[in-house]
Design an enzyme around this catalytic site. Structure first.
Site, PDB file in Angstrom:
ATOM      1  N   GLU A   1     -76.583  50.512 -12.399  1.00 42.89           N
ATOM      2  CA  GLU A   1     -75.220  50.351 -12.918  1.00 42.89           C
ATOM      3  C   GLU A   1     -74.863  48.917 -13.300  1.00 42.89           C
ATOM      4  O   GLU A   1     -73.860  48.358 -12.850  1.00 42.89           O
ATOM      5  CB  GLU A   1     -74.207  50.905 -11.912  1.00 42.89           C
ATOM      6  CG  GLU A   1     -72.866  51.209 -12.576  1.00 42.89           C
ATOM      7  CD  GLU A   1     -71.885  51.914 -11.658  1.00 42.89           C
ATOM      8  OE1 GLU A   1     -72.259  52.956 -11.090  1.00 42.89           O
ATOM      9  OE2 GLU A   1     -70.773  51.412 -11.526  1.00 42.89           O
TER      10      GLU A   1
ATOM     11  N   HIS B   1     -60.440  57.465  -7.625  1.00 43.08           N
ATOM     12  CA  HIS B   1     -60.783  57.028  -6.255  1.00 43.08           C
ATOM     13  C   HIS B   1     -59.540  56.524  -5.528  1.00 43.08           C
ATOM     14  O   HIS B   1     -59.353  56.774  -4.338  1.00 43.08           O
ATOM     15  CB  HIS B   1     -61.809  55.881  -6.291  1.00 43.08           C
ATOM     16  CG  HIS B   1     -63.231  56.355  -6.310  1.00 43.08           C
ATOM     17  ND1 HIS B   1     -64.265  55.563  -6.756  1.00 43.08           N
ATOM     18  CD2 HIS B   1     -63.787  57.522  -5.935  1.00 43.08           C
ATOM     19  CE1 HIS B   1     -65.403  56.231  -6.652  1.00 43.08           C
ATOM     20  NE2 HIS B   1     -65.143  57.422  -6.161  1.00 43.08           N
TER      21      HIS B   1
ATOM     22  N   HIS C   1     -62.689  57.719 -12.620  1.00 44.44           N
ATOM     23  CA  HIS C   1     -62.929  57.484 -11.196  1.00 44.44           C
ATOM     24  C   HIS C   1     -62.180  56.294 -10.621  1.00 44.44           C
ATOM     25  O   HIS C   1     -61.960  56.245  -9.413  1.00 44.44           O
ATOM     26  CB  HIS C   1     -64.430  57.305 -10.931  1.00 44.44           C
ATOM     27  CG  HIS C   1     -65.162  58.605 -10.823  1.00 44.44           C
ATOM     28  ND1 HIS C   1     -65.183  59.521 -11.847  1.00 44.44           N
ATOM     29  CD2 HIS C   1     -65.881  59.159  -9.808  1.00 44.44           C
ATOM     30  CE1 HIS C   1     -65.899  60.575 -11.465  1.00 44.44           C
ATOM     31  NE2 HIS C   1     -66.331  60.387 -10.242  1.00 44.44           N
TER      32      HIS C   1
ATOM     33  N   ARG D   1     -74.369  52.750 -17.059  1.00 38.14           N
ATOM     34  CA  ARG D   1     -74.085  53.768 -16.043  1.00 38.14           C
ATOM     35  C   ARG D   1     -72.608  53.793 -15.649  1.00 38.14           C
ATOM     36  O   ARG D   1     -72.119  54.787 -15.126  1.00 38.14           O
ATOM     37  CB  ARG D   1     -74.984  53.547 -14.810  1.00 38.14           C
ATOM     38  CG  ARG D   1     -74.795  54.620 -13.760  1.00 38.14           C
ATOM     39  CD  ARG D   1     -75.877  54.641 -12.722  1.00 38.14           C
ATOM     40  NE  ARG D   1     -75.583  55.618 -11.699  1.00 38.14           N
ATOM     41  CZ  ARG D   1     -76.410  55.979 -10.737  1.00 38.14           C
ATOM     42  NH1 ARG D   1     -77.612  55.411 -10.675  1.00 38.14           N
ATOM     43  NH2 ARG D   1     -76.071  56.879  -9.846  1.00 38.14           N
TER      44      ARG D   1
ATOM     45  N   GLU E   1     -66.559  67.143 -12.395  1.00 37.55           N
ATOM     46  CA  GLU E   1     -67.638  66.203 -12.782  1.00 37.55           C
ATOM     47  C   GLU E   1     -68.373  66.712 -14.028  1.00 37.55           C
ATOM     48  O   GLU E   1     -68.868  65.918 -14.831  1.00 37.55           O
ATOM     49  CB  GLU E   1     -68.626  65.995 -11.627  1.00 37.55           C
ATOM     50  CG  GLU E   1     -68.023  65.343 -10.379  1.00 37.55           C
ATOM     51  CD  GLU E   1     -67.626  63.868 -10.546  1.00 37.55           C
ATOM     52  OE1 GLU E   1     -67.924  63.260 -11.594  1.00 37.55           O
ATOM     53  OE2 GLU E   1     -66.996  63.336  -9.611  1.00 37.55           O
TER      54      GLU E   1
ATOM     55  N   LYS F   1     -77.181  57.162  -5.791  1.00 32.71           N
ATOM     56  CA  LYS F   1     -76.098  56.441  -5.108  1.00 32.71           C
ATOM     57  C   LYS F   1     -75.921  57.034  -3.719  1.00 32.71           C
ATOM     58  O   LYS F   1     -75.754  58.246  -3.574  1.00 32.71           O
ATOM     59  CB  LYS F   1     -74.789  56.572  -5.889  1.00 32.71           C
ATOM     60  CG  LYS F   1     -74.710  55.645  -7.074  1.00 32.71           C
ATOM     61  CD  LYS F   1     -73.305  55.605  -7.636  1.00 32.71           C
ATOM     62  CE  LYS F   1     -73.238  54.685  -8.835  1.00 32.71           C
ATOM     63  NZ  LYS F   1     -71.914  54.711  -9.488  1.00 32.71           N
TER      64      LYS F   1
ATOM     65  N   ASN G   1     -68.304  56.574 -14.410  1.00 27.47           N
ATOM     66  CA  ASN G   1     -67.098  56.359 -13.590  1.00 27.47           C
ATOM     67  C   ASN G   1     -65.839  56.746 -14.343  1.00 27.47           C
ATOM     68  O   ASN G   1     -64.729  56.401 -13.922  1.00 27.47           O
ATOM     69  CB  ASN G   1     -67.005  54.889 -13.158  1.00 27.47           C
ATOM     70  CG  ASN G   1     -68.148  54.518 -12.252  1.00 27.47           C
ATOM     71  OD1 ASN G   1     -68.584  55.325 -11.453  1.00 27.47           O
ATOM     72  ND2 ASN G   1     -68.661  53.305 -12.407  1.00 27.47           N
TER      73      ASN G   1
ATOM     74  N   LYS H   1     -76.879  63.173 -16.919  1.00 26.77           N
ATOM     75  CA  LYS H   1     -76.926  62.141 -15.877  1.00 26.77           C
ATOM     76  C   LYS H   1     -78.284  61.441 -15.855  1.00 26.77           C
ATOM     77  O   LYS H   1     -78.357  60.218 -15.694  1.00 26.77           O
ATOM     78  CB  LYS H   1     -76.584  62.740 -14.509  1.00 26.77           C
ATOM     79  CG  LYS H   1     -76.533  61.664 -13.458  1.00 26.77           C
ATOM     80  CD  LYS H   1     -75.472  61.798 -12.441  1.00 26.77           C
ATOM     81  CE  LYS H   1     -75.462  60.521 -11.588  1.00 26.77           C
ATOM     82  NZ  LYS H   1     -74.654  60.606 -10.416  1.00 26.77           N
TER      83      LYS H   1
ATOM     84  N   HIS I   1     -62.262  64.968  -3.884  1.00 26.64           N
ATOM     85  CA  HIS I   1     -62.714  63.980  -4.867  1.00 26.64           C
ATOM     86  C   HIS I   1     -62.477  64.469  -6.311  1.00 26.64           C
ATOM     87  O   HIS I   1     -61.872  63.774  -7.121  1.00 26.64           O
ATOM     88  CB  HIS I   1     -64.198  63.696  -4.628  1.00 26.64           C
ATOM     89  CG  HIS I   1     -64.806  62.772  -5.631  1.00 26.64           C
ATOM     90  ND1 HIS I   1     -64.545  61.418  -5.649  1.00 26.64           N
ATOM     91  CD2 HIS I   1     -65.635  63.012  -6.681  1.00 26.64           C
ATOM     92  CE1 HIS I   1     -65.203  60.859  -6.651  1.00 26.64           C
ATOM     93  NE2 HIS I   1     -65.863  61.799  -7.290  1.00 26.64           N
TER      94      HIS I   1
ATOM     95  N   ARG J   1     -86.442  50.766   7.547  1.00 23.72           N
ATOM     96  CA  ARG J   1     -86.486  50.080   6.238  1.00 23.72           C
ATOM     97  C   ARG J   1     -86.747  51.010   5.064  1.00 23.72           C
ATOM     98  O   ARG J   1     -87.170  50.572   3.990  1.00 23.72           O
ATOM     99  CB  ARG J   1     -87.503  48.940   6.229  1.00 23.72           C
ATOM    100  CG  ARG J   1     -87.224  47.888   7.268  1.00 23.72           C
ATOM    101  CD  ARG J   1     -87.779  46.545   6.874  1.00 23.72           C
ATOM    102  NE  ARG J   1     -87.461  45.597   7.921  1.00 23.72           N
ATOM    103  CZ  ARG J   1     -88.248  45.340   8.949  1.00 23.72           C
ATOM    104  NH1 ARG J   1     -89.429  45.935   9.055  1.00 23.72           N
ATOM    105  NH2 ARG J   1     -87.889  44.474   9.860  1.00 23.72           N
TER     106      ARG J   1
HETATM  107  N1  GLY Z   1     -71.203  59.242  -9.832  1.00 20.49           N
HETATM  108  C1  GLY Z   1     -71.432  58.245 -10.785  1.00 20.49           C
HETATM  109  C2  GLY Z   1     -72.825  57.714 -10.751  1.00 20.49           C
HETATM  110  O1  GLY Z   1     -73.695  58.277 -10.100  1.00 20.49           O
HETATM  111  O2  GLY Z   1     -73.079  56.729 -11.371  1.00 20.49           O
END
Ligand code: GLY
Length: 363
Positions: A236, A251, A247, A240, A184, A142, A244, A226, A263, A120
């Site tokens: 997000e 993606h 992306h 946030r 990035e 993430k 993206n 960031k 990526h 957990r």
């Molecule tokens: N890679 C985008 C984020 O961490 O929100």
């Protein structure tokens, strides 16, 4: 050495420190011991990192349980996760364990997710060793693995308890990975900081030569940008989403290429697609797009969709995007370098499917 603190909601971790430096790996274990004490530790890494000698520097002779995954996105799945969890059980680890992720984005994502679900939830320390992970994936919590149908289909927000960025680890990184991960940084500059974009433009040679002092500055700016965004919106809900940028289409291209494209390479194409959508919507012009294309071109990443990925496949993948509502996602767009276009307070805005199809036709 530079330091930053990221504040996240207390129930998620409270706050954590990011340390950035050159050749700091040898001193990291003592710092982990002093932060967490003599609790169980479990290191997750990949075969490339193991070969590069980073483990020896980190451990310097200590006997620590370690799990080595095969490099690449194909390892980022439930089977690997189950093997990791069972290896942790076999090592008799308890709820006070600290998982240490030493590697790139795949290692960080799967190790973070293993930490999120083991008994957990246990703590995780991220030690990113690629341009991608140092700029992005090691910060912000993430974590996750892919399903057979889409990227990051299983996942959790699970913030690290510390992040150590040693830019010297980038010296041994393979050139293609190195260049792709820098996309990035370009993304961060485009959505948040025109001065950082100018810094990247004027220091590209030094960055590509892997000059440590410049890499520390790049890492610091990535983390600063960031951290600000993650602090404002850790899970997000809205702001946030700006991270993206490039992306959604990126993606889809990454997945559609069967991970032939890295990526960052796919995101570079996604950034160009976003620039083309911006022109269609009157938010940008070709001069700005050419400036972006030049930086990405000098990084040596692709800026055109591979011809063998059809428009209809991409549209289908985009419809499955986990951020979709009614099977169509919103898109992050900029109205100038360093500024995200917002509509009614939303950081990701509606773009009609036919406009995306038109842009994919020209990409
Ligand atoms: N890679 C985008 C984020 O961490 O929100």
């Amino acid at each position: 050495m530079q330091e930053l603190t990221v504040k996240v909601p207390a129930e998620k971790a409270g706050e954590y420190r990011i340390e950035i430096g050159t050749d700091i790996l040898g001193s990291v274990w003592a710092k982990i011991e002093s932060q967490f004490g003599s609790v169980g530790k479990f290191v997750i890494t990949d075969a490339n990192v193991a070969k590069a000698g980073h483990l020896d520097k980190l451990f310097s002779g200590r006997d620590i349980p370690i799990y080595v995954i095969s490099p690449g996105e194909s390892s980022k799945n439930m089977n690997t996760l189950v093997s990791i969890i069972e290896a942790m059980e076999n090592a008799y680890l308890a709820r006070d364990t600290v998982v240490i992720a030493l590697g790139g984005g795949v290692v960080g994502d799967i190790a973070g997710f293993a930490a999120a679900v083991f008994k957990r939830g246990v703590k995780v320390v991220q030690i990113p060793t690629t341009t991608l992970a140092q700029a992005d994936s090691a910060i912000g919590g993430k974590t996750g693995v892919d399903s057979s149908l889409s990227k990051n289909a299983f996942g959790a927000f699970w913030h690290p308890s510390a992040v150590y960025i040693d830019v010297a680890t980038l010296k041994t990184l393979d050139d293609r990975q190195y260049r792709a991960g820098l996309v990035e940084s370009v993304k961060h500059a485009l959505v948040a900081d025109e001065k950082f974009f100018e810094f990247l433009e004027s220091n590209l040679d030094a960055i590509l030569r892997r000059q440590a002092d410049i890499l520390e500055q790049v890492a610091y700016q990535n983390c600063r940008i960031k951290a600000q965004v993650v602090e404002a919106d850790p899970t997000e809900k809205n702001r946030r989403r700006m991270l993206n940028y490039g992306h959604t289409i990126g993606h889809a291209i990454e997945w559609g290429s069967g991970f032939e494209l890295l990526h960052g390479e796919a995101v570079a194409i996604g950034i160009i697609a976003a620039g083309m959508i911006e022109i269609e919507m009157g938010l940008g012009d070709s001069k700005r797009l050419e400036r972006v294309r030049k930086v990405l071109g000098e990084l040596g990443v692709p800026v055109k969709k591979p011809a063998n990925i059809s428009k209809s496949i991409l549209i289908d993948i985009i419809r499955r995007d986990k951020k979709s509502i009614n099977k169509w996602p919103r898109f992050v767009l900029i109205d100038r370098i360093g500024n995200v276009h917002r509509r009614e307070g939303q950081w990701a805005v509606e773009v009609k499917q036919d406009m995306v199809e038109k842009v994919l036709g020209k990409l």
